[in-house]
Design a protein around this motif. Structure first.
Motif, PDB file in Angstrom:
ATOM      1  N   THR A  40       1.145  -0.922  -0.246  1.00 17.11           N
ATOM      2  CA  THR A  40       0.332  -0.156   0.292  1.00 17.11           C
ATOM      3  C   THR A  40       0.921   1.471   0.192  1.00 17.11           C
ATOM      4  O   THR A  40       1.949   1.812   0.632  1.00 17.11           O
ATOM      5  N   PRO A  41       0.682   2.289  -0.861  1.00 22.02           N
ATOM      6  CA  PRO A  41       1.308   3.385  -1.063  1.00 22.02           C
ATOM      7  C   PRO A  41       1.260   4.426   0.416  1.00 22.02           C
ATOM      8  O   PRO A  41       0.275   3.846   0.923  1.00 22.02           O
ATOM      9  N   ALA A  42       2.593   4.839   0.574  1.00 24.36           N
ATOM     10  CA  ALA A  42       2.509   5.821   1.981  1.00 24.36           C
ATOM     11  C   ALA A  42       2.218   6.883   2.281  1.00 24.36           C
ATOM     12  O   ALA A  42       1.663   7.943   2.537  1.00 24.36           O
ATOM     13  N   GLY A  43       2.218   7.923   0.449  1.00 25.26           N
ATOM     14  CA  GLY A  43       1.804   8.388   0.623  1.00 25.26           C
ATOM     15  C   GLY A  43       1.815   9.311  -1.326  1.00 25.26           C
ATOM     16  O   GLY A  43       2.252   8.182  -1.886  1.00 25.26           O
ATOM     17  N   ARG A  44       1.849  10.306  -1.846  1.00 22.45           N
ATOM     18  CA  ARG A  44       1.613  10.539  -3.853  1.00 22.45           C
ATOM     19  C   ARG A  44       2.774  11.841  -3.508  1.00 22.45           C
ATOM     20  O   ARG A  44       2.291  12.835  -2.013  1.00 22.45           O
ATOM     21  N   ARG A  45       3.457  12.135  -4.216  1.00 16.72           N
ATOM     22  CA  ARG A  45       4.368  12.738  -5.095  1.00 16.72           C
ATOM     23  C   ARG A  45       3.583  13.424  -6.053  1.00 16.72           C
ATOM     24  O   ARG A  45       3.955  13.060  -7.370  1.00 16.72           O
ATOM     25  N   GLY A  46       3.366  14.563  -6.511  1.00 15.69           N
ATOM     26  CA  GLY A  46       2.151  15.016  -7.730  1.00 15.69           C
ATOM     27  C   GLY A  46       1.485  13.342  -8.136  1.00 15.69           C
ATOM     28  O   GLY A  46       0.831  13.042  -7.521  1.00 15.69           O
ATOM     29  N   ARG A  47       1.724  12.876  -8.781  1.00 15.46           N
ATOM     30  CA  ARG A  47       1.026  11.048  -9.892  1.00 15.46           C
ATOM     31  C   ARG A  47       1.445   9.972  -9.022  1.00 15.46           C
ATOM     32  O   ARG A  47       1.249   8.644  -9.188  1.00 15.46           O
ATOM     33  N   SER A  48       2.424  10.577  -8.424  1.00 14.32           N
ATOM     34  CA  SER A  48       3.961   8.785  -8.569  1.00 14.32           C
ATOM     35  C   SER A  48       3.469   8.855  -7.209  1.00 14.32           C
ATOM     36  O   SER A  48       3.497   9.716  -5.711  1.00 14.32           O
ATOM     37  N   HIS A  49       3.483   6.965  -6.541  1.00 17.03           N
ATOM     38  CA  HIS A  49       3.323   7.183  -5.649  1.00 17.03           C
ATOM     39  C   HIS A  49       4.210   6.473  -4.668  1.00 17.03           C
ATOM     40  O   HIS A  49       5.700   6.789  -5.243  1.00 17.03           O
ATOM     41  N   LEU A  50       4.029   6.911  -3.317  1.00 19.13           N
ATOM     42  CA  LEU A  50       5.610   6.376  -2.456  1.00 19.13           C
ATOM     43  C   LEU A  50       4.962   5.845  -1.420  1.00 19.13           C
ATOM     44  O   LEU A  50       4.415   5.826  -1.162  1.00 19.13           O
ATOM     45  N   PHE A  51       6.320   5.005  -0.940  1.00 13.47           N
ATOM     46  CA  PHE A  51       6.097   3.573  -0.234  1.00 13.47           C
ATOM     47  C   PHE A  51       7.091   4.059   0.989  1.00 13.47           C
ATOM     48  O   PHE A  51       9.001   4.380   1.377  1.00 13.47           O
ATOM     49  N   ARG A  52       6.979   3.242   1.896  1.00  8.12           N
ATOM     50  CA  ARG A  52       7.859   3.040   2.769  1.00  8.12           C
ATOM     51  C   ARG A  52       8.597   2.078   2.750  1.00  8.12           C
ATOM     52  O   ARG A  52       8.341   1.150   1.957  1.00  8.12           O
ATOM     53  N   LEU A  53      10.173   2.218   2.771  1.00  7.03           N
ATOM     54  CA  LEU A  53      10.458   1.284   2.950  1.00  7.03           C
ATOM     55  C   LEU A  53      10.074  -0.677   3.648  1.00  7.03           C
ATOM     56  O   LEU A  53      10.518  -1.234   2.983  1.00  7.03           O
ATOM     57  N   GLU A  54      10.106  -0.060   4.764  1.00  8.20           N
ATOM     58  CA  GLU A  54       9.927  -1.615   5.890  1.00  8.20           C
ATOM     59  C   GLU A  54       8.364  -1.768   5.111  1.00  8.20           C
ATOM     60  O   GLU A  54       8.407  -3.384   4.882  1.00  8.20           O
ATOM     61  N   ASP A  55       7.897  -1.429   4.718  1.00  5.34           N
ATOM     62  CA  ASP A  55       6.881  -1.750   3.717  1.00  5.34           C
ATOM     63  C   ASP A  55       6.945  -2.880   2.598  1.00  5.34           C
ATOM     64  O   ASP A  55       5.946  -3.880   2.288  1.00  5.34           O
ATOM     65  N   VAL A  56       8.517  -2.363   1.491  1.00  3.58           N
ATOM     66  CA  VAL A  56       8.164  -3.092   0.604  1.00  3.58           C
ATOM     67  C   VAL A  56       9.004  -4.166   0.865  1.00  3.58           C
ATOM     68  O   VAL A  56       8.890  -5.304  -0.011  1.00  3.58           O
ATOM     69  N   PHE A  57      10.056  -4.605   2.055  1.00  5.30           N
ATOM     70  CA  PHE A  57      10.342  -4.856   2.283  1.00  5.30           C
ATOM     71  C   PHE A  57       9.903  -6.573   2.930  1.00  5.30           C
ATOM     72  O   PHE A  57       9.635  -7.742   2.346  1.00  5.30           O
ATOM     73  N   ALA A  58       8.484  -6.147   3.524  1.00  4.59           N
ATOM     74  CA  ALA A  58       7.207  -7.119   3.527  1.00  4.59           C
ATOM     75  C   ALA A  58       7.362  -7.762   2.839  1.00  4.59           C
ATOM     76  O   ALA A  58       6.735  -8.932   2.687  1.00  4.59           O
ATOM     77  N   ALA A  59       6.312  -6.686   1.365  1.00  9.97           N
ATOM     78  CA  ALA A  59       5.632  -7.406   0.095  1.00  9.97           C
ATOM     79  C   ALA A  59       6.538  -8.037  -0.381  1.00  9.97           C
ATOM     80  O   ALA A  59       6.445  -9.565  -0.611  1.00  9.97           O
ATOM     81  N   GLU A  60       8.235  -7.951  -0.283  1.00  7.83           N
ATOM     82  CA  GLU A  60       8.882  -8.117  -1.255  1.00  7.83           C
ATOM     83  C   GLU A  60       9.722  -9.823  -0.816  1.00  7.83           C
ATOM     84  O   GLU A  60       8.398 -11.447  -1.249  1.00  7.83           O
ATOM     85  N   ARG A  61       9.124 -10.529   0.768  1.00  7.04           N
ATOM     86  CA  ARG A  61       9.197 -11.410   1.519  1.00  7.04           C
ATOM     87  C   ARG A  61       8.148 -11.897   1.503  1.00  7.04           C
ATOM     88  O   ARG A  61       8.130 -13.385   0.733  1.00  7.04           O
ATOM     89  N   ALA A  62       7.201 -11.825   1.532  1.00  7.41           N
ATOM     90  CA  ALA A  62       5.834 -12.227   1.191  1.00  7.41           C
ATOM     91  C   ALA A  62       5.539 -12.595  -0.256  1.00  7.41           C
ATOM     92  O   ALA A  62       5.362 -14.350  -0.815  1.00  7.41           O
TER      93      ALA A  62
END
Length: 73
Positions: A40-62
């Motif tokens: 899940t994106p944690a925010g936006r900058r313009g039209r781009s999604h922004l992510f928390r690295l810990e969320d990215v790593f959790a998704a990658e592990r899963a």
């Protein structure tokens, strides 16, 4: 009961490209994880999604665990 989203400083967030680089995947994979609700994106900058690295790593592990389970079956 719903909880308010945690405040995350913008400096702690990464773009799709940066998230992909950190997780050693291509940006399309990050977008696919979002589409599949693994990330899940944690925010936006313009039209781009922004992510928390810990969320990215959790998704990658899963995702890797799911692939490993399917490979053993």
């Amino acid at each position: 009961m719903t909880t308010a989203p945690r405040y995350v400083p913008a400096s702690a967030l990464v773009t799709t490209a940066m998230a992909a680089e950190e997780a050693a995947v291509v940006p399309d994979t990050i977008r696919k994880w979002v589409q599949l609700k693994h990330l899940t994106p944690a925010g936006r900058r313009g039209r781009s999604h922004l992510f928390r690295l810990e969320d990215v790593f959790a998704a990658e592990r899963a995702t890797r665990r799911a692939h490993e389970r399917r490979a053993r079956a």
